[in-house]
Design an enzyme around this catalytic site. Structure first.
Site, PDB file in Angstrom:
ATOM      1  CG  ASN A 137     -74.220 -40.405 -38.723  1.00  0.00           C
ATOM      2  OD1 ASN A 137     -73.076 -40.851 -38.637  1.00  0.00           O
ATOM      3  ND2 ASN A 137     -74.975 -40.172 -37.669  1.00  0.00           N
TER       4      ASN A 137
ATOM      5  CG  HIS B  78     -69.239 -43.856 -35.662  1.00  0.00           C
ATOM      6  ND1 HIS B  78     -69.886 -43.790 -36.870  1.00  0.00           N
ATOM      7  CD2 HIS B  78     -69.989 -43.113 -34.800  1.00  0.00           C
ATOM      8  CE1 HIS B  78     -70.969 -43.014 -36.753  1.00  0.00           C
ATOM      9  NE2 HIS B  78     -71.062 -42.617 -35.502  1.00  0.00           N
TER      10      HIS B  78
HETATM   11 FE1  HDD Z   1     -70.231 -38.897 -33.142  1.00  0.00          FE
HETATM   12  C1  HDD Z   1     -67.462 -40.770 -33.677  1.00  0.00           C
HETATM   13  C2  HDD Z   1     -70.985 -39.011 -36.476  1.00  0.00           C
HETATM   14  C3  HDD Z   1     -73.173 -37.263 -32.531  1.00  0.00           C
HETATM   15  C4  HDD Z   1     -69.314 -38.462 -29.940  1.00  0.00           C
HETATM   16  N1  HDD Z   1     -69.393 -39.744 -34.744  1.00  0.00           N
HETATM   17  C5  HDD Z   1     -68.248 -40.475 -34.784  1.00  0.00           C
HETATM   18  C6  HDD Z   1     -67.950 -40.866 -36.113  1.00  0.00           C
HETATM   19  C7  HDD Z   1     -68.940 -40.370 -36.904  1.00  0.00           C
HETATM   20  C8  HDD Z   1     -69.846 -39.667 -36.049  1.00  0.00           C
HETATM   21  C9  HDD Z   1     -69.064 -40.540 -38.392  1.00  0.00           C
HETATM   22  C10 HDD Z   1     -66.772 -41.706 -36.533  1.00  0.00           C
HETATM   23  C11 HDD Z   1     -65.632 -40.852 -36.965  1.00  0.00           C
HETATM   24  C12 HDD Z   1     -64.503 -41.719 -37.456  1.00  0.00           C
HETATM   25  O1  HDD Z   1     -64.670 -42.337 -38.501  1.00  0.00           O
HETATM   26  O2  HDD Z   1     -63.496 -41.770 -36.771  1.00  0.00           O
HETATM   27  N2  HDD Z   1     -71.801 -38.335 -34.263  1.00  0.00           N
HETATM   28  C13 HDD Z   1     -71.874 -38.380 -35.629  1.00  0.00           C
HETATM   29  C14 HDD Z   1     -73.036 -37.654 -36.062  1.00  0.00           C
HETATM   30  C15 HDD Z   1     -73.654 -37.172 -34.965  1.00  0.00           C
HETATM   31  C16 HDD Z   1     -72.860 -37.581 -33.820  1.00  0.00           C
HETATM   32  C17 HDD Z   1     -73.419 -37.467 -37.503  1.00  0.00           C
HETATM   33  C18 HDD Z   1     -74.885 -36.353 -34.827  1.00  0.00           C
HETATM   34  C19 HDD Z   1     -75.324 -35.558 -35.742  1.00  0.00           C
HETATM   35  N3  HDD Z   1     -71.092 -38.058 -31.533  1.00  0.00           N
HETATM   36  C20 HDD Z   1     -72.300 -37.389 -31.497  1.00  0.00           C
HETATM   37  C21 HDD Z   1     -72.485 -36.809 -30.197  1.00  0.00           C
HETATM   38  C22 HDD Z   1     -71.381 -37.131 -29.458  1.00  0.00           C
HETATM   39  C23 HDD Z   1     -70.528 -37.923 -30.307  1.00  0.00           C
HETATM   40  C24 HDD Z   1     -73.683 -35.981 -29.773  1.00  0.00           C
HETATM   41  C25 HDD Z   1     -71.033 -36.819 -28.031  1.00  0.00           C
HETATM   42  C26 HDD Z   1     -71.502 -35.855 -27.338  1.00  0.00           C
HETATM   43  N4  HDD Z   1     -68.702 -39.582 -31.989  1.00  0.00           N
HETATM   44  C27 HDD Z   1     -68.502 -39.219 -30.713  1.00  0.00           C
HETATM   45  C28 HDD Z   1     -67.198 -39.722 -30.140  1.00  0.00           C
HETATM   46  C29 HDD Z   1     -66.561 -40.426 -31.375  1.00  0.00           C
HETATM   47  C30 HDD Z   1     -67.637 -40.282 -32.422  1.00  0.00           C
HETATM   48  C31 HDD Z   1     -67.335 -40.527 -28.912  1.00  0.00           C
HETATM   49  C32 HDD Z   1     -66.054 -41.836 -31.178  1.00  0.00           C
HETATM   50  C33 HDD Z   1     -64.675 -41.858 -31.752  1.00  0.00           C
HETATM   51  C34 HDD Z   1     -64.400 -40.507 -32.157  1.00  0.00           C
HETATM   52  O3  HDD Z   1     -65.445 -39.704 -31.807  1.00  0.00           O
HETATM   53  O4  HDD Z   1     -63.399 -40.095 -32.689  1.00  0.00           O
HETATM   54  O5  HDD Z   1     -66.409 -38.676 -29.669  1.00  0.00           O
END
Ligand code: HDD
Length: 719
Positions: free
Chosen positions: A177, A104
């Protein structure tokens, strides 16, 4: 020489690009005046008497006279290290980027407001949902998943739909999402999923695209991804604008009401603008014609007053209903058809303000699925559970500090107080010394800081009865943990008399340094549970009355003393790893010294020669060099001491404080003192009395470098 800049006296101050925003911390922030320059020939200059913000300064507030030319050794000379203006500007520029989000990375955000349209107190105790019309500020960020921060807006991809609600009870982040299901069921597969979809590791492409080997290889091997693939290959993955897509919380969450009743919930965002998607061919062409198509559209809509809005809907169901479905509601690859559980609209989000600064707000915003408020709770969805850790963790590497919550876009708009302190980029200045809890500083009239509240604080839903999980989540300790004294007593009673005296004295010393009398008294009241005599000794040492005995949460158990807990009972009379200091001087008998040294070394110890002078000293039988000079080698450095001195030299040393102290300390520290008859004159002066540890040199090996604690009452008063 370059011409000095022309002054445009009388001109109005240049307009400010960046007004200070009301929620930015502290006044006096850098506000940047616009200047135009052409190589230092002409440029606008702040006129004398202009408002402070009109003046260009460095980061420490020094007004700058020239923003066009570095300081040089002559017009054609090299730049000077002294030029703090140049150095600061380049230094700051060099560090402007932070790591982009691992997923993202490409996103666009905006501020807005959320208004409750239907109160749901029967479902949740969250203050936000108690009455219709209640509002709270929000910040929303929409994103693509796979591409980097500078990638195009219209690839085929899932869109992130993250909303931060700044509620009166703290931040609630709904990080969803635009698709209601996910590729994987368990967070442990997330790194694999993301590695597979991002550009391939060996070649660095394709960027922002799922149409490549590794992604489809992963998908083919992970059948659980098939439902999500249907959505990702549908027109949902190429929305027309960010304004025209739905949003989903994806996981099953839980709503908890004031009675403590919990119900499962799925969150939905329904765009008031309606839904619309691109045709693939359009998406491809837009990627070339306007890579920022979605970002521009969102910005321009809001700037023109056409505020995009979404209705927040909830699908609520209970455990019993969930148990009857042919899928598991904790499985994030499953949705709940709206025909089975209708979506009830409870509020509306309107985005009505563009960010003032993309980096400060959109880039630095940190969403945490773990940000929930009382009345909204997690479920055991294994994908959600992993996310609860991941987001907090990633912010540390992305924003560089555990204090990322203090960045204005992340800070709650309600007060927050705790005992977390310090850390990189700390901007708060907490007062007082209450940075731990429990504390009783208020009893001394000091600020004792905030406290947890069972009534209003967040409590996790008691899960008893949840399908497949008979355990409860509780913040309690098992009953037996409540015995705090039986083993404290065991330890005390296992010590020798002298060890017990050391403990009593240590307690007297420590508590004598405590200026808060109620604290001393409380500790004494607890010591009474450990051992009454110990408490009495300490009270006596402090000249305090014994307070009431503190009530014990559990009855003490009498335990048999254990010798293994005592150092003295375990002490070994060994030279191995021990160091013996041997004092000698002019005329000392070398043969005796050598014999002592060899004996010590043979027994595994180290002999260290100490003399009033370190260079070669004439002794009986040759010359000897000392390892250390007397003043710099006090007896505290050794485990035992010995001395080989002629009477006349000993008499001279008896006049020297360092020599007398050498023996006085060794004696006071209960060490073995081996000596020759000549040394007696110093021993007498040092008050060393004969005992089992004060022996002729010949007995050193027999006695060993042990402590002679029987001596202790003679040398110091212990409690
Ligand atoms: Fe995630 C970012 C949505 C599963 C780890 N995720 C991130 C963002 C969104 C989502 C919208 C961007 C937030 C922003 O605008 O800063 N992610 C989801 C959804 C998931 C999901 C809807 C499943 C239902 N994500 C998911 C899992 C993991 C992560 C299973 C890790 C185990 N996601 C992350 C992250 C991020 C992220 C690496 C990247 C930057 C941040 O978090 O702040 O931690």
């Amino acid at each position: 020489m370059a011409k000095p800049p022309k002054h445009t006296a009388g001109k109005t101050a240049p307009a400010l690009d960046h007004a200070l925003h009301d929620h930015q911390p502290g006044a006096g922030h850098a506000a940047y005046a616009t200047t135009a320059g052409n190589g230092g020939e002409t440029h606008q200059d702040a006129p004398t008497g202009a408002p402070a913000e009109a003046y260009l300064t460095d980061n420490f507030g020094h007004r700058l006279a020239d923003n066009q030319n570095s300081l040089k050794a002559g017009a054609r000379g090299p730049a000077l290290l002294e030029d703090f203006v140049l150095r600061e500007k380049i230094f700051h520029f060099d560090h402007e980027r932070i790591p982009e989000r691992i997923v993202h990375a490409r996103g666009s955000g905006a501020h807005g407001v959320f208004e409750v349209t239907k109160a749901i107190p029967e479902l949740t105790k969250a203050g936000l949902f108690q009455e219709a019309g209640k509002t709270c500020p929000v910040f929303a960020r929409f994103s693509t998943v796979a591409g980097g921060a500078g990638s195009v807006d219209t690839p085929r991809d899932v869109r992130g739909f993250a909303v931060k609600f700044y509620t009166d009870e703290g931040n609630w982040d709904l990080v969803g999402n635009n698709i209601p299901v996910f590729f994987i069921q368990d967070a442990i597969k997330f790194p694999d999923l993301i590695h597979s979809v991002k550009m391939e590791a060996d070649r660095g492409y394709p960027q922002a695209a799922s149409a490549h080997d590794t992604f489809w290889d992963f998908v083919g091997l992970m059948p659980e991804s098939m439902h999500m693939i249907m959505w990702a290959m549908s027109d949902r993955a190429i929305p027309r604008t960010l304004r025209m897509m739905e949003g989903f919380g994806v996981h099953t969450f839980r709503l908890v009401n004031a009675e403590g009743e919990g119900r499962f919930v799925k969150f939905h965002w329904k765009p008031v603008q309606g839904m619309e998607s691109l045709i693939w061919d359009e998406a491809v062409k837009i990627a070339g014609a306007d890579p920022d198509f979605h970002r521009r559209d969102l910005h321009e809509s809001i700037a023109s007053g056409a505020f995009p809005a979404w209705d927040l809907g909830v699908q609520v169901f209970d455990e019993a209903w969930a148990a009857k479905q042919p899928y598991d509601v904790l499985d994030a690859t499953k949705l709940i058809p709206e025909e089975d559980v209708p979506v009830e609209i409870v509020g509306r989000m309107t985005l009505n303000r563009n960010v003032d600064n993309f980096f400060a707000e959109t880039e630095q915003v940190a969403f945490l699925p773990s940000n929930v408020i009382p009345g909204i709770d997690f479920s055991n969805d294994p994908l959600l559970q992993g996310r609860l850790f991941s987001y907090l963790d990633t912010q540390k590497s992305r924003l560089g500090t555990t204090n990322f919550h203090q960045i204005p876009i992340n800070a709650p708009k309600c007060p927050f107080h705790n005992m977390q302190r310090d850390g990189l980029m700390q901007t708060l200045v907490p007062k007082g010394r209450a940075n731990y809890e429990p504390n009783s500083l208020d009893e001394a009239g000091e600020d004792s800081g905030p406290r947890a509240s069972q009534d209003t604080g967040f409590t996790s839903f008691r899960e008893n009865g949840e399908r497949n999980d008979p355990t409860e989540k509780v913040r309690v300790r098992a009953d037996l943990f409540a015995d705090h004294y039986s083993q404290a007593a065991l330890f005390f009673h296992s010590q020798t008399e002298s060890e017990q005296a050391h403990m009593a004295s240590a307690l007297v010393f420590e508590l004598s340094k405590v200026s808060l009398e109620h604290v001393r008294a409380r500790v004494l009241s607890r010591l009474r549970n450990v051992d009454e005599s110990l408490a009495a000794r300490v009270a006596d040492g402090l000249a305090m009355d014994l307070p009431e005995k503190a009530p014990a949460a559990r009855k003490l158990v009498k335990m048999k003393p254990s010798d293994a807990l005592s150092i003295q009972k375990q002490a070994k009379a060994t030279f191995a790893g021990r160091k013996v200091g041997i004092l000698f001087a002019q005329g000392s008998d070398k043969a005796t010294i050598d014999e002592l040294r060899q004996g010590i070394e043979k027994a595994g110890g180290t002999a260290f020669l100490v003399a009033p002078k370190v260079g070669g000293i004439a002794v009986k039988g040759g010359t000897l060099k000392a390892d250390g000079q007397l003043d710099g080698s006090p007896s505290v450095m050794f485990d035992a001491v010995a001395s080989v001195l002629m009477p006349d030299e000993a008499a001279k040393l008896a006049q020297q404080g360092a020599a007398v102290q050498w023996f006085m300390d060794a004696y006071g520290h209960c060490k073995t003192i081996a000596h020759c008859p000549g040394t007696q004159v110093i021993l007498d002066k040092a008050g060393v009395e004969k005992d089992d540890g004060v022996v002729p040199n010949a007995d050193l090996l027999k006695v060993g470098p042990v402590r002679h604690f029987a001596r202790e009452p003679k040398v110091r008063a212990l409690a």
